[in-house]
Motif scaffolding. Sequence first.
Motif, PDB file in Angstrom:
ATOM      1  N   LEU A  73       0.817  -1.208   0.000  1.00 28.25           N
ATOM      2  CA  LEU A  73       0.000   0.000   0.000  1.00 28.25           C
ATOM      3  C   LEU A  73       0.858   1.268   0.000  1.00 28.25           C
ATOM      4  CD1 LEU A  73      -2.888  -1.357   2.172  1.00 28.25           C
ATOM      5  CD2 LEU A  73      -3.042  -0.619  -0.221  1.00 28.25           C
ATOM      6  N   ALA A  74       2.052   1.208   0.562  1.00 32.75           N
ATOM      7  CA  ALA A  74       2.988   2.342   0.436  1.00 32.75           C
ATOM      8  C   ALA A  74       3.335   2.539  -1.035  1.00 32.75           C
ATOM      9  CB  ALA A  74       4.249   2.091   1.259  1.00 32.75           C
ATOM     10  N   GLN A  75       3.587   1.432  -1.713  1.00 35.25           N
ATOM     11  CA  GLN A  75       3.930   1.507  -3.131  1.00 35.25           C
ATOM     12  C   GLN A  75       2.743   1.976  -3.973  1.00 35.25           C
ATOM     13  OE1 GLN A  75       6.931  -1.090  -4.926  1.00 35.25           O
ATOM     14  NE2 GLN A  75       5.209  -2.003  -6.015  1.00 35.25           N
ATOM     15  N   VAL A  76       1.540   1.550  -3.619  1.00 32.75           N
ATOM     16  CA  VAL A  76       0.338   1.989  -4.326  1.00 32.75           C
ATOM     17  C   VAL A  76       0.166   3.501  -4.175  1.00 32.75           C
ATOM     18  CG1 VAL A  76      -2.194   1.891  -4.271  1.00 32.75           C
ATOM     19  CG2 VAL A  76      -0.862  -0.228  -4.245  1.00 32.75           C
ATOM     20  N   GLU A  77       0.294   3.995  -2.951  1.00 35.29           N
ATOM     21  CA  GLU A  77       0.181   5.449  -2.705  1.00 35.29           C
ATOM     22  C   GLU A  77       1.227   6.196  -3.535  1.00 35.29           C
ATOM     23  OE1 GLU A  77      -1.794   7.241  -0.318  1.00 35.29           O
ATOM     24  OE2 GLU A  77      -2.579   5.675   0.984  1.00 35.29           O
ATOM     25  N   ARG A  84       2.038   8.964 -10.977  1.00 33.45           N
ATOM     26  CA  ARG A  84       0.956   9.195 -11.939  1.00 33.45           C
ATOM     27  C   ARG A  84       0.405  10.614 -11.865  1.00 33.45           C
ATOM     28  NH1 ARG A  84      -2.664   5.072 -13.835  1.00 33.45           N
ATOM     29  NH2 ARG A  84      -3.665   5.913 -15.675  1.00 33.45           N
ATOM     30  N   MET A  85      -0.017  11.036 -10.672  1.00 35.77           N
ATOM     31  CA  MET A  85      -0.649  12.353 -10.577  1.00 35.77           C
ATOM     32  C   MET A  85       0.364  13.494 -10.692  1.00 35.77           C
ATOM     33  SD  MET A  85      -3.874  11.923 -10.571  1.00 35.77           S
ATOM     34  CE  MET A  85      -4.382  13.608 -10.275  1.00 35.77           C
ATOM     35  N   ALA A  86       1.492  13.415  -9.976  1.00 34.25           N
ATOM     36  CA  ALA A  86       2.474  14.499  -9.991  1.00 34.25           C
ATOM     37  C   ALA A  86       3.485  14.350 -11.127  1.00 34.25           C
ATOM     38  CB  ALA A  86       3.203  14.564  -8.647  1.00 34.25           C
ATOM     39  N   GLY A  87       3.538  13.192 -11.749  1.00 31.92           N
ATOM     40  CA  GLY A  87       4.460  12.979 -12.864  1.00 31.92           C
ATOM     41  C   GLY A  87       5.921  12.906 -12.449  1.00 31.92           C
ATOM     42  N   GLN A  88       6.188  12.562 -11.198  1.00 30.12           N
ATOM     43  CA  GLN A  88       7.561  12.463 -10.721  1.00 30.12           C
ATOM     44  C   GLN A  88       8.195  11.154 -11.201  1.00 30.12           C
ATOM     45  OE1 GLN A  88       7.495  12.759  -6.442  1.00 30.12           O
ATOM     46  NE2 GLN A  88       6.457  14.740  -6.474  1.00 30.12           N
ATOM     47  N   ASP A  89       9.433  11.259 -11.638  1.00 31.84           N
ATOM     48  CA  ASP A  89      10.167  10.076 -12.081  1.00 31.84           C
ATOM     49  C   ASP A  89      10.977   9.545 -10.902  1.00 31.84           C
ATOM     50  OD1 ASP A  89      11.304   8.081 -13.594  1.00 31.84           O
ATOM     51  OD2 ASP A  89      12.819   9.389 -14.497  1.00 31.84           O
ATOM     52  N   VAL A  90      10.282   8.871  -9.996  1.00 32.33           N
ATOM     53  CA  VAL A  90      10.924   8.318  -8.810  1.00 32.33           C
ATOM     54  C   VAL A  90      10.961   6.799  -8.930  1.00 32.33           C
ATOM     55  CG1 VAL A  90      10.262  10.234  -7.302  1.00 32.33           C
ATOM     56  CG2 VAL A  90       8.746   8.279  -7.522  1.00 32.33           C
ATOM     57  N   PRO A  91      11.986   6.174  -8.372  1.00 36.42           N
ATOM     58  CA  PRO A  91      12.027   4.709  -8.429  1.00 36.42           C
ATOM     59  C   PRO A  91      10.929   4.107  -7.566  1.00 36.42           C
ATOM     60  CG  PRO A  91      13.843   5.554  -7.100  1.00 36.42           C
ATOM     61  CD  PRO A  91      13.142   6.743  -7.685  1.00 36.42           C
ATOM     62  N   TYR A  92      10.464   2.954  -7.990  1.00 38.38           N
ATOM     63  CA  TYR A  92       9.470   2.252  -7.187  1.00 38.38           C
ATOM     64  C   TYR A  92      10.070   1.930  -5.824  1.00 38.38           C
ATOM     65  CZ  TYR A  92       6.584   1.538 -11.320  1.00 38.38           C
ATOM     66  OH  TYR A  92       5.798   1.727 -12.416  1.00 38.38           O
ATOM     67  N   LEU A  93       9.228   1.895  -4.816  1.00 41.55           N
ATOM     68  CA  LEU A  93       9.706   1.588  -3.469  1.00 41.55           C
ATOM     69  C   LEU A  93      10.219   0.157  -3.369  1.00 41.55           C
ATOM     70  CD1 LEU A  93       6.947   3.247  -1.253  1.00 41.55           C
ATOM     71  CD2 LEU A  93       9.284   4.034  -1.660  1.00 41.55           C
ATOM     72  N   TYR A  94       9.488  -0.782  -3.902  1.00 36.83           N
ATOM     73  CA  TYR A  94       9.837  -2.187  -3.713  1.00 36.83           C
ATOM     74  C   TYR A  94       9.931  -2.975  -5.008  1.00 36.83           C
ATOM     75  CZ  TYR A  94       8.642  -0.822   1.011  1.00 36.83           C
ATOM     76  OH  TYR A  94       8.598  -0.171   2.207  1.00 36.83           O
ATOM     77  N   ARG A  95       9.226  -2.588  -6.012  1.00 33.76           N
ATOM     78  CA  ARG A  95       9.228  -3.322  -7.269  1.00 33.76           C
ATOM     79  C   ARG A  95      10.583  -3.167  -7.966  1.00 33.76           C
ATOM     80  NH1 ARG A  95       5.123  -1.639 -11.969  1.00 33.76           N
ATOM     81  NH2 ARG A  95       3.727  -3.121 -11.008  1.00 33.76           N
ATOM     82  N   THR A  96      11.074  -4.272  -8.498  1.00 36.21           N
ATOM     83  CA  THR A  96      12.293  -4.245  -9.291  1.00 36.21           C
ATOM     84  C   THR A  96      12.010  -4.942 -10.618  1.00 36.21           C
ATOM     85  OG1 THR A  96      13.153  -6.376  -8.499  1.00 36.21           O
ATOM     86  CG2 THR A  96      13.703  -4.398  -7.185  1.00 36.21           C
ATOM     87  N   ALA A  97      12.943  -4.794 -11.550  1.00 35.72           N
ATOM     88  CA  ALA A  97      12.787  -5.457 -12.839  1.00 35.72           C
ATOM     89  C   ALA A  97      12.758  -6.973 -12.667  1.00 35.72           C
ATOM     90  CB  ALA A  97      13.913  -5.054 -13.781  1.00 35.72           C
ATOM     91  N   ASP A  98      13.497  -7.466 -11.688  1.00 35.33           N
ATOM     92  CA  ASP A  98      13.571  -8.902 -11.440  1.00 35.33           C
ATOM     93  C   ASP A  98      12.460  -9.423 -10.543  1.00 35.33           C
ATOM     94  OD1 ASP A  98      15.897  -8.973 -12.945  1.00 35.33           O
ATOM     95  OD2 ASP A  98      17.176  -8.661 -11.182  1.00 35.33           O
ATOM     96  N   ARG A 100       8.690  -8.146  -9.469  1.00 40.64           N
ATOM     97  CA  ARG A 100       7.551  -7.224  -9.435  1.00 40.64           C
ATOM     98  C   ARG A 100       6.779  -7.324  -8.122  1.00 40.64           C
ATOM     99  NH1 ARG A 100       5.306  -4.945 -13.864  1.00 40.64           N
ATOM    100  NH2 ARG A 100       3.219  -5.446 -13.118  1.00 40.64           N
ATOM    101  N   ASP A 101       6.976  -8.403  -7.377  1.00 40.71           N
ATOM    102  CA  ASP A 101       6.282  -8.615  -6.111  1.00 40.71           C
ATOM    103  C   ASP A 101       7.211  -8.435  -4.908  1.00 40.71           C
ATOM    104  OD1 ASP A 101       3.757  -9.165  -7.206  1.00 40.71           O
ATOM    105  OD2 ASP A 101       4.321 -11.243  -7.598  1.00 40.71           O
ATOM    106  N   ALA A 102       8.220  -7.615  -5.049  1.00 39.99           N
ATOM    107  CA  ALA A 102       9.181  -7.419  -3.956  1.00 39.99           C
ATOM    108  C   ALA A 102       8.517  -6.833  -2.715  1.00 39.99           C
ATOM    109  CB  ALA A 102      10.338  -6.532  -4.414  1.00 39.99           C
ATOM    110  N   ASP A 103       7.399  -6.136  -2.892  1.00 42.59           N
ATOM    111  CA  ASP A 103       6.691  -5.603  -1.722  1.00 42.59           C
ATOM    112  C   ASP A 103       6.271  -6.743  -0.800  1.00 42.59           C
ATOM    113  OD1 ASP A 103       4.959  -6.375  -3.780  1.00 42.59           O
ATOM    114  OD2 ASP A 103       3.651  -4.636  -3.595  1.00 42.59           O
ATOM    115  N   PHE A 104       5.825  -7.853  -1.369  1.00 42.32           N
ATOM    116  CA  PHE A 104       5.439  -9.014  -0.568  1.00 42.32           C
ATOM    117  C   PHE A 104       6.633  -9.940  -0.314  1.00 42.32           C
ATOM    118  CE2 PHE A 104       1.347  -7.673  -2.319  1.00 42.32           C
ATOM    119  CZ  PHE A 104       0.590  -7.643  -1.167  1.00 42.32           C
ATOM    120  N   ASP A 105       7.423 -10.177  -1.337  1.00 38.42           N
ATOM    121  CA  ASP A 105       8.538 -11.111  -1.200  1.00 38.42           C
ATOM    122  C   ASP A 105       9.564 -10.638  -0.176  1.00 38.42           C
ATOM    123  OD1 ASP A 105       7.331 -12.647  -3.167  1.00 38.42           O
ATOM    124  OD2 ASP A 105       8.592 -11.852  -4.771  1.00 38.42           O
ATOM    125  N   GLY A 106       9.778  -9.335  -0.073  1.00 43.08           N
ATOM    126  CA  GLY A 106      10.761  -8.791   0.855  1.00 43.08           C
ATOM    127  C   GLY A 106      10.224  -8.503   2.242  1.00 43.08           C
TER     128      GLY A 106
END
Length: 182
Positions: A73-77, A84-98, A100-106
Motif C-alpha cells: 500500500l505504500a507503493q500503491v500510494e 501518476r498524478m504528480a508525474g515524478q520520475d521516482v524509483p518504485y519503493l519495492y518493485r524491481t525489474a527482477d 515485481r512482487d518485492a513488496d510481498f517477497d521482501g
Amino acid sequence: MAGTRYPDMWVDPEDDPRTQGALLADERTTLLDYLATYRLTLELKCSGLTAAQLATRSVPPSTMSLLGLVRHLAQVEQSWFRRRMAGQDVPYLYRTADDRDADFDGAVADDEVVAEAWARWREEVSNADDFVAQAESLDLVSASPDEPINLREVLVHLIEEYARHCGHADLLRECIDGATGQ
C-alpha cells in the motif's frame, strides 16, 4: 491491541478511533474520510504484533502477509500520487525489474524491515494527503501523459484498494492471533 470487553476484537467498539465521518458532506470530504478510515483500519489490524507475526504468510504459495500489505500500500500510494498524478520520475519503493512482487517477497520478520515499511507508508500517505489538499479540484488530471486520470478516480481507486486489502488483513490477523475486526 486487543479489546478488554471483547478480547477477540482488536479494540472494544467504544474505544475504536475510527468515526463514521462527515455525513452529508461534500464529495472531497466524503472520499477523504473513507480513505482515512481504511488507512486507520490497516494500522489497527497490524497493531500489537511482532515482526514475525506481521511477516506471517497467508497460505502457500501466496506470499501475502500483513507486512507485505503495508509495503504494497505504500507503493500503491507512491505510484498513484507521485508517479501518476504528480508525474515524478521516482524509483518504485519495492518493485524491481527482477521482482515485481518485492513488496510481498521482501516482507521478512525483521524489526528494521517493519520500521522501514511503516515509515515509507506514512511518508507516502502524508505526500498523498498534501497533494490532495493542494489540488483545486477533484477534476485535476494526472501529469502522466500516458494514461490520463483525474484525482476523483484515483481517490475512488485507493478506497477500493484499501477496502480489498483490509479484507485480506482481517483474515491474516485472525489466523495470527484469533482477533477479529469490526
